[in-house]
Design a protein around this motif. Sequence first.
Motif, PDB file in Angstrom:
ATOM      1  N   SER A 292       0.846  -1.181   0.000  1.00 23.63           N
ATOM      2  CA  SER A 292       0.000   0.000   0.000  1.00 23.63           C
ATOM      3  C   SER A 292       0.888   1.240   0.000  1.00 23.63           C
ATOM      4  O   SER A 292       1.637   1.464   0.948  1.00 23.63           O
ATOM      5  N   VAL A 301      -6.238   3.147   2.852  1.00 23.06           N
ATOM      6  CA  VAL A 301      -6.502   1.734   2.599  1.00 23.06           C
ATOM      7  C   VAL A 301      -6.912   1.085   3.913  1.00 23.06           C
ATOM      8  O   VAL A 301      -6.174   1.147   4.893  1.00 23.06           O
ATOM      9  N   LEU A 333      -2.557   3.300   6.186  1.00 24.32           N
ATOM     10  CA  LEU A 333      -2.995   1.911   6.124  1.00 24.32           C
ATOM     11  C   LEU A 333      -3.599   1.522   7.462  1.00 24.32           C
ATOM     12  O   LEU A 333      -2.961   1.642   8.506  1.00 24.32           O
TER      13      LEU A 333
END
Length: 580
Positions: A292, A301, A333
């Motif tokens: 990511s 994400v 993330l």
Amino acid sequence: MKPIHRTIVVIALGATLALCLGAPARAADIYWNDGDGGSNTILGATWNDLQSAINSAQGGGAAGMVKISGDLARTAGDASIGDLEVTSGNLTISGGWDGSFTSQSLASKSVLNVNGSNTADNKFRVLTITGANTTVDNLQITGGEDVGIYTVYQNYGAGVFVNGADNTTLKNLRVTGNTLVGSYTANAGGGIAAKGSNTTRLSGLLISHCEVDNNFAQSSGGGIYLFDVGTNASPGVVEYTDVHNNTMGSPSYHNNNSGSGIAVTGDNVSTHVLIANSVIADNDGRGGALSSSNFSTAHNVVVYGTLIAGNTQQSAGDYQGAAGVYNGGRNTLYLANSTIADNVAASGALGAGLYADAGSYGAYSQLELVNSILSDNDKLKAFAASNAYAATGGNFEFLRSLLNETLYDKKDTATPSDETATTLAGALAFTPIPGFHSRDDSGTQSQAIEGNTEGDPLFLGSGDDPYQLTSSSTLAIDNGLILSGSHADFSSGFFYVDVNHNSTYDPALDVIFLIDGGTQTGSSAFHYVYLDDLAGNLRGAGSSIDRGAYEYQSVSVPEPITVALLSLGGLGLVASRRRR
């Protein structure tokens, strides 16, 4: 301990056995309907007939339909047609139909084989989608060999390439045996690639109930590659999908953020992606099996209820990312209720399970690990953090997670000899945590370590879901962090996982796992609602949610959270997001 890819493999078993045993493909018939009154049935159909049916059915005032009975293969070397193309959209292409086109079987996917090869006249992907509002359902996509046939920045997706087509749905697919090679650094997405542009995000992408396996990409995204995908109002979603045994290519063409299983990245636009209740396992590459990163604009994400296990790293060399998960750039993330286990890094790599890289965008790099399990990731290299080249540090939180590791801690320097291995307790003794602060301590970073536990999760260790919890998994059961909330789109309150730890319910970010006897009645915002786990067990079976990707199920009397819901009018659980 290896995860077993049983659920989706069984669905595709009939077609898979036919291919493996060398049995002839089933004769194909096609029915198409343009939604505006035009229709036709084509018996004994060919690859060219399928493209003609797509052309006839797409782009009408009402949604068109192409139904496939049997299998279709392009004749190798036939230069008159290559990859199938959907250009106008407003179309559903589906397979596995009986001869009368009245009954569809998920156990009998129609195979589309483009029969590509590494020759000048035979370099084709299976399917290219540029038309919006397209659904592709119940097919096996195979044989794509997309070798340098586009310009340097356009060589994407050997199996399926969704190029700027909003509201595309890929469901009940098996995408297998596709190869994307060549000398370009943008050879990305061996199985599936979905891409917006540098200025426009691809919205409404859904990849659901798919198996993406045994694909190859030279540069990034061995299984799936997502570039500039998702908006806050319409995120890109990968759910109930098994991404396994995909491979990356030559080290010359990829790095830390390769994503041998799934790569999520972008450029000049802010994007939003959810990966939920999925498996990313047994992939092999240079960087993380899940990568990511976004190097220009904020990028969110969320990974929820997902198993990331058994992935390996080819070699470290100049690239020292993890075999399991890589996060870097201007990226946030969120890893919530996920299990990262048994990933094996190459010699000299930093993190086997998880590698957080602030890099040159350190002030914008954020990592949240919530209600998750990090276990047995090649020991001594379970986790690493690096911002040796950052002017400021990134934000970092470990919340209510279970760690069965020896952490590998990269200090605030570019010198590998300064790396030290330490236990969790040793890492927590530093304030701020080594590797998560700037070299000159001038950053505005924050760190939080709250409610974590060190110990063995005591997984089941066998069967279809070996990473399930057992009655002995007391360190994981009912130990997750949850909150209660409400929203105008729901007729009652709900319980959710606060993935960004701000004590406020945020649509398209936090995950609802239990609803108080009501339903979702509105759609003013995009909500992540997942009421079950990877094995189909309902979440919130006890007094809280369990840590990791699986929810332990007991047969005991209802515990506090369940009793509270019953007193509010019964469970009344709405259907989860298991869409078919």
